[in-house]
Design a protein around this motif. Structure first.
Motif, PDB file in Angstrom:
ATOM      1  N   PHE A   5      36.207  30.240 -53.979  1.00 21.34           N
ATOM      2  CA  PHE A   5      35.519  29.247 -54.809  1.00 21.34           C
ATOM      3  C   PHE A   5      36.416  28.038 -55.073  1.00 21.34           C
ATOM      4  CE2 PHE A   5      34.525  27.791 -59.208  1.00 21.34           C
ATOM      5  CZ  PHE A   5      33.295  27.223 -58.934  1.00 21.34           C
ATOM      6  N   THR A   6      37.665  28.289 -55.476  1.00 22.35           N
ATOM      7  CA  THR A   6      38.570  27.172 -55.772  1.00 22.35           C
ATOM      8  C   THR A   6      38.930  26.390 -54.516  1.00 22.35           C
ATOM      9  OG1 THR A   6      40.434  28.744 -55.649  1.00 22.35           O
ATOM     10  CG2 THR A   6      39.534  28.238 -57.833  1.00 22.35           C
ATOM     11  N   ASN A   7      38.975  27.067 -53.370  1.00 20.29           N
ATOM     12  CA  ASN A   7      39.224  26.339 -52.120  1.00 20.29           C
ATOM     13  C   ASN A   7      38.097  25.349 -51.848  1.00 20.29           C
ATOM     14  OD1 ASN A   7      41.614  27.670 -51.651  1.00 20.29           O
ATOM     15  ND2 ASN A   7      40.739  29.173 -50.253  1.00 20.29           N
ATOM     16  N   GLN A   8      36.852  25.777 -52.085  1.00 20.09           N
ATOM     17  CA  GLN A   8      35.712  24.885 -51.890  1.00 20.09           C
ATOM     18  C   GLN A   8      35.761  23.711 -52.873  1.00 20.09           C
ATOM     19  OE1 GLN A   8      33.171  24.853 -49.697  1.00 20.09           O
ATOM     20  NE2 GLN A   8      33.837  26.660 -48.579  1.00 20.09           N
ATOM     21  N   VAL A   9      36.106  23.999 -54.133  1.00 21.50           N
ATOM     22  CA  VAL A   9      36.174  22.940 -55.146  1.00 21.50           C
ATOM     23  C   VAL A   9      37.257  21.924 -54.788  1.00 21.50           C
ATOM     24  CG1 VAL A   9      36.701  22.452 -57.565  1.00 21.50           C
ATOM     25  CG2 VAL A   9      35.256  24.399 -56.978  1.00 21.50           C
ATOM     26  N   CYS A  10      38.443  22.418 -54.440  1.00 25.60           N
ATOM     27  CA  CYS A  10      39.548  21.512 -54.106  1.00 25.60           C
ATOM     28  C   CYS A  10      39.242  20.706 -52.848  1.00 25.60           C
ATOM     29  CB  CYS A  10      40.842  22.308 -53.928  1.00 25.60           C
ATOM     30  SG  CYS A  10      41.477  23.040 -55.459  1.00 25.60           S
ATOM     31  N   LEU A  11      38.599  21.345 -51.864  1.00 21.96           N
ATOM     32  CA  LEU A  11      38.251  20.639 -50.634  1.00 21.96           C
ATOM     33  C   LEU A  11      37.276  19.504 -50.917  1.00 21.96           C
ATOM     34  CD1 LEU A  11      38.478  20.561 -47.522  1.00 21.96           C
ATOM     35  CD2 LEU A  11      36.511  22.091 -47.445  1.00 21.96           C
ATOM     36  N   ARG A  12      36.344  19.736 -51.843  1.00 22.22           N
ATOM     37  CA  ARG A  12      35.330  18.718 -52.138  1.00 22.22           C
ATOM     38  C   ARG A  12      35.883  17.567 -52.977  1.00 22.22           C
ATOM     39  NH1 ARG A  12      33.242  15.032 -53.563  1.00 22.22           N
ATOM     40  NH2 ARG A  12      31.065  14.589 -54.125  1.00 22.22           N
ATOM     41  N   PHE A  13      36.681  17.881 -54.001  1.00 22.26           N
ATOM     42  CA  PHE A  13      37.061  16.855 -54.966  1.00 22.26           C
ATOM     43  C   PHE A  13      38.475  16.309 -54.761  1.00 22.26           C
ATOM     44  CE2 PHE A  13      33.694  19.239 -57.065  1.00 22.26           C
ATOM     45  CZ  PHE A  13      32.873  18.211 -57.496  1.00 22.26           C
ATOM     46  N   THR A  14      39.282  16.976 -53.958  1.00 22.82           N
ATOM     47  CA  THR A  14      40.641  16.482 -53.748  1.00 22.82           C
ATOM     48  C   THR A  14      40.656  15.270 -52.836  1.00 22.82           C
ATOM     49  OG1 THR A  14      41.614  18.669 -54.086  1.00 22.82           O
ATOM     50  CG2 THR A  14      42.924  17.072 -52.872  1.00 22.82           C
ATOM     51  N   LYS A  15      39.837  15.296 -51.784  1.00 22.45           N
ATOM     52  CA  LYS A  15      39.867  14.227 -50.791  1.00 22.45           C
ATOM     53  C   LYS A  15      39.534  12.878 -51.410  1.00 22.45           C
ATOM     54  CE  LYS A  15      37.854  12.817 -46.386  1.00 22.45           C
ATOM     55  NZ  LYS A  15      36.874  13.143 -45.327  1.00 22.45           N
ATOM     56  N   ASP A  16      38.403  12.800 -52.131  1.00 16.74           N
ATOM     57  CA  ASP A  16      37.993  11.526 -52.726  1.00 16.74           C
ATOM     58  C   ASP A  16      39.012  11.049 -53.750  1.00 16.74           C
ATOM     59  OD1 ASP A  16      35.762  11.708 -51.178  1.00 16.74           O
ATOM     60  OD2 ASP A  16      34.456  12.441 -52.767  1.00 16.74           O
ATOM     61  N   ARG A  17      39.496  11.966 -54.586  1.00 14.13           N
ATOM     62  CA  ARG A  17      40.445  11.588 -55.623  1.00 14.13           C
ATOM     63  C   ARG A  17      41.757  11.114 -55.019  1.00 14.13           C
ATOM     64  NH1 ARG A  17      41.202   9.025 -60.066  1.00 14.13           N
ATOM     65  NH2 ARG A  17      43.006   9.741 -61.261  1.00 14.13           N
ATOM     66  N   LYS A  18      42.197  11.761 -53.963  1.00 13.56           N
ATOM     67  CA  LYS A  18      43.455  11.370 -53.336  1.00 13.56           C
ATOM     68  C   LYS A  18      43.351   9.984 -52.717  1.00 13.56           C
ATOM     69  CE  LYS A  18      47.007  13.132 -50.203  1.00 13.56           C
ATOM     70  NZ  LYS A  18      47.368  14.219 -49.268  1.00 13.56           N
ATOM     71  N   GLU A  19      42.217   9.678 -52.098  1.00 10.76           N
ATOM     72  CA  GLU A  19      42.033   8.350 -51.511  1.00 10.76           C
ATOM     73  C   GLU A  19      42.049   7.267 -52.586  1.00 10.76           C
ATOM     74  OE1 GLU A  19      38.433   8.637 -49.349  1.00 10.76           O
ATOM     75  OE2 GLU A  19      39.316   9.739 -47.659  1.00 10.76           O
ATOM     76  N   VAL A  20      41.420   7.547 -53.730  1.00 12.14           N
ATOM     77  CA  VAL A  20      41.429   6.574 -54.832  1.00 12.14           C
ATOM     78  C   VAL A  20      42.854   6.351 -55.332  1.00 12.14           C
ATOM     79  CG1 VAL A  20      40.690   6.181 -57.209  1.00 12.14           C
ATOM     80  CG2 VAL A  20      39.063   7.069 -55.534  1.00 12.14           C
ATOM     81  N   LEU A  21      43.610   7.437 -55.489  1.00 12.81           N
ATOM     82  CA  LEU A  21      44.988   7.316 -55.963  1.00 12.81           C
ATOM     83  C   LEU A  21      45.849   6.529 -54.981  1.00 12.81           C
ATOM     84  CD1 LEU A  21      45.614  10.902 -57.376  1.00 12.81           C
ATOM     85  CD2 LEU A  21      45.458   8.785 -58.686  1.00 12.81           C
ATOM     86  N   ILE A  22      45.646   6.767 -53.688  1.00 16.56           N
ATOM     87  CA  ILE A  22      46.438   6.044 -52.680  1.00 16.56           C
ATOM     88  C   ILE A  22      46.135   4.549 -52.735  1.00 16.56           C
ATOM     89  CG2 ILE A  22      46.749   5.729 -50.196  1.00 16.56           C
ATOM     90  CD1 ILE A  22      46.415   8.743 -49.887  1.00 16.56           C
ATOM     91  N   ARG A  23      44.853   4.195 -52.899  1.00 19.44           N
ATOM     92  CA  ARG A  23      44.507   2.771 -53.009  1.00 19.44           C
ATOM     93  C   ARG A  23      45.131   2.155 -54.260  1.00 19.44           C
ATOM     94  NH1 ARG A  23      39.395   4.556 -51.075  1.00 19.44           N
ATOM     95  NH2 ARG A  23      38.595   4.664 -53.204  1.00 19.44           N
ATOM     96  N   GLN A  24      45.076   2.882 -55.374  1.00 17.78           N
ATOM     97  CA  GLN A  24      45.700   2.377 -56.599  1.00 17.78           C
ATOM     98  C   GLN A  24      47.213   2.246 -56.422  1.00 17.78           C
ATOM     99  OE1 GLN A  24      44.518   5.126 -59.656  1.00 17.78           O
ATOM    100  NE2 GLN A  24      42.441   4.303 -59.821  1.00 17.78           N
ATOM    101  N   TRP A  25      47.801   3.184 -55.704  1.00 21.86           N
ATOM    102  CA  TRP A  25      49.251   3.173 -55.494  1.00 21.86           C
ATOM    103  C   TRP A  25      49.681   1.973 -54.653  1.00 21.86           C
ATOM    104  CZ3 TRP A  25      53.259   5.289 -57.672  1.00 21.86           C
ATOM    105  CH2 TRP A  25      54.475   5.372 -56.996  1.00 21.86           C
ATOM    106  N   PHE A  26      48.892   1.645 -53.641  1.00 24.33           N
ATOM    107  CA  PHE A  26      49.236   0.514 -52.782  1.00 24.33           C
ATOM    108  C   PHE A  26      49.184  -0.814 -53.538  1.00 24.33           C
ATOM    109  CE2 PHE A  26      47.944   2.878 -48.688  1.00 24.33           C
ATOM    110  CZ  PHE A  26      49.254   3.286 -48.507  1.00 24.33           C
ATOM    111  N   HIS A  27      48.292  -0.916 -54.516  1.00 26.92           N
ATOM    112  CA  HIS A  27      48.091  -2.192 -55.204  1.00 26.92           C
ATOM    113  C   HIS A  27      48.718  -2.234 -56.597  1.00 26.92           C
ATOM    114  CE1 HIS A  27      44.763  -2.054 -52.216  1.00 26.92           C
ATOM    115  NE2 HIS A  27      45.033  -3.344 -52.104  1.00 26.92           N
ATOM    116  N   ILE A  28      49.477  -1.220 -56.965  1.00 24.74           N
ATOM    117  CA  ILE A  28      50.031  -1.202 -58.314  1.00 24.74           C
ATOM    118  C   ILE A  28      51.092  -2.291 -58.464  1.00 24.74           C
ATOM    119  CG2 ILE A  28      51.813   0.515 -57.765  1.00 24.74           C
ATOM    120  CD1 ILE A  28      51.368   1.637 -60.593  1.00 24.74           C
ATOM    121  N   ALA A  29      51.004  -3.031 -59.557  1.00 26.49           N
ATOM    122  CA  ALA A  29      51.965  -4.099 -59.843  1.00 26.49           C
ATOM    123  C   ALA A  29      51.881  -4.420 -61.329  1.00 26.49           C
ATOM    124  CB  ALA A  29      51.661  -5.345 -59.014  1.00 26.49           C
ATOM    125  N   GLN A  30      52.949  -4.984 -61.847  1.00 29.09           N
ATOM    126  CA  GLN A  30      52.989  -5.328 -63.262  1.00 29.09           C
ATOM    127  C   GLN A  30      52.125  -6.555 -63.517  1.00 29.09           C
ATOM    128  OE1 GLN A  30      56.835  -6.486 -64.716  1.00 29.09           O
ATOM    129  NE2 GLN A  30      56.096  -6.866 -66.797  1.00 29.09           N
TER     130      GLN A  30
END
Length: 302
Positions: free
Chosen positions: A191-216
């Protein structure tokens, strides 16, 4: 004489026809037998496949039954030990007062209802808490928190999926509703593998985009807070990034006036870089305040 020959020929022809009929019947019978054997083999193979496909489910149910038996045995043992810990009655049916001697204290802190509910695993007074909610954000942290919760409150593993599913909200709840037919009988790990597979991908992509553009774009303290939040969420997905990568990324995101002062100090870790950035910001703000002071002659003091 000729009539006898003709009669014998006709009898011979009749005999040959009968033999041919017998051969045809034997061939037809043999063919039906082969078809029957093939059908029997096909039915047997289909039955074998059906039985073998049931083996995993049967084995899973056997494992669950064994866990239940062990859990019940553990509860029975605890009940027996609890009963033995009570003071014994004397021959006249009254409790023996010597059993209450202060030199031999008894521990009756575990209640019968607590044992039957499986809550004997809780040590000390644990306040009531709700099962962790999940709205689709940070599934790894949600999984760890759920397992801690189940361990503290003694929830049986076969109920983990159902208890956790009752605490889904938002998009996660809609996803769970659509996936329920496919999640019948799954284990907690599946069950947790299915949950992580579904919600990790989208969240990780959002974090990577935020990380690339982070600035003061405001104060250093707000930039530090935003940088720290995204960094630790990324580290939850991958902890293999080196320390100097984060130091470099942090310094590059600072405003130019602050970045130049921090680079001159060559910070070796993230804490030092944050402290230097805050100090540089304070120095720049002090300089701006000093330049804004106007002398009595009307000139600005530099």
């Amino acid at each position: 004489m000729a009539a006898k020959v003709l009669d014998q020929d006709s009898k011979l022809d009749l005999l040959l026809k009968k033999m041919e009929d017998v051969d045809r019947k034997q061939e037809a019978s043999e063919k039906r037998r082969e078809q029957s054997e093939e059908k029997s083999r096909a039915d047997f193979l289909a039955l074998k496949v059906a039985v073998e496909s049931r083996f995993p489910e049967v084995e899973k149910r056997v494992d669950l039954l064994q866990e239940s038996v062990l859990d019940l045995q553990e509860q029975v043992d605890k009940l027996q030990s609890l009963v033995k810990s009570f003071p014994a009655a004397s021959g006249d049916g009254k409790l023996n007062s010597s059993s209450f001697s202060p030199t031999t204290p008894k521990d009756h802190s575990v209640s019968l209802s607590g044992i039957l509910a499986g809550s004997a695993r809780i040590s000390g007074n644990v306040p009531p808490m709700c099962c962790p909610q999940f709205d689709g954000d940070n599934p790894q942290m949600w999984k760890s928190n759920c397992e801690e919760y189940f361990e503290i409150y003694g929830v049986h593993p076969r109920n983990w999926v159902r208890v956790a599913g009752l605490n889904f909200s938002g998009n996660a709840a809609f996803w769970l509703q659509s996936m329920r037919p496919k999640l019948v009988g799954v284990t907690w790990q599946e069950f947790t593998n299915q949950v992580c597979l579904r919600f990790t991908k989208d969240r990780k992509e959002v974090l990577i985009r935020q990380w690339f553009h982070i600035a003061q774009d405001s104060s250093v303290s707000e930039y530090v807070e935003k940088f720290d939040g995204i960094m630790h969420q990324l580290l939850a997905y991958s902890s293999s990034l080196p320390l100097n990568y984060f130091v470099t990324k942090f310094v590059e995101g600072l405003k130019p006036a602050i970045r130049s002062g921090v680079l001159m100090q060559k910070p070796q870790d993230l804490d030092s870089a944050c402290s230097l950035a805050l100090l540089q910001e304070e120095i720049l703000e002090g300089s701006c305040s000093a330049r804004s002071i106007v002398a009595p002659s009307g000139k600005t003091i530099s």
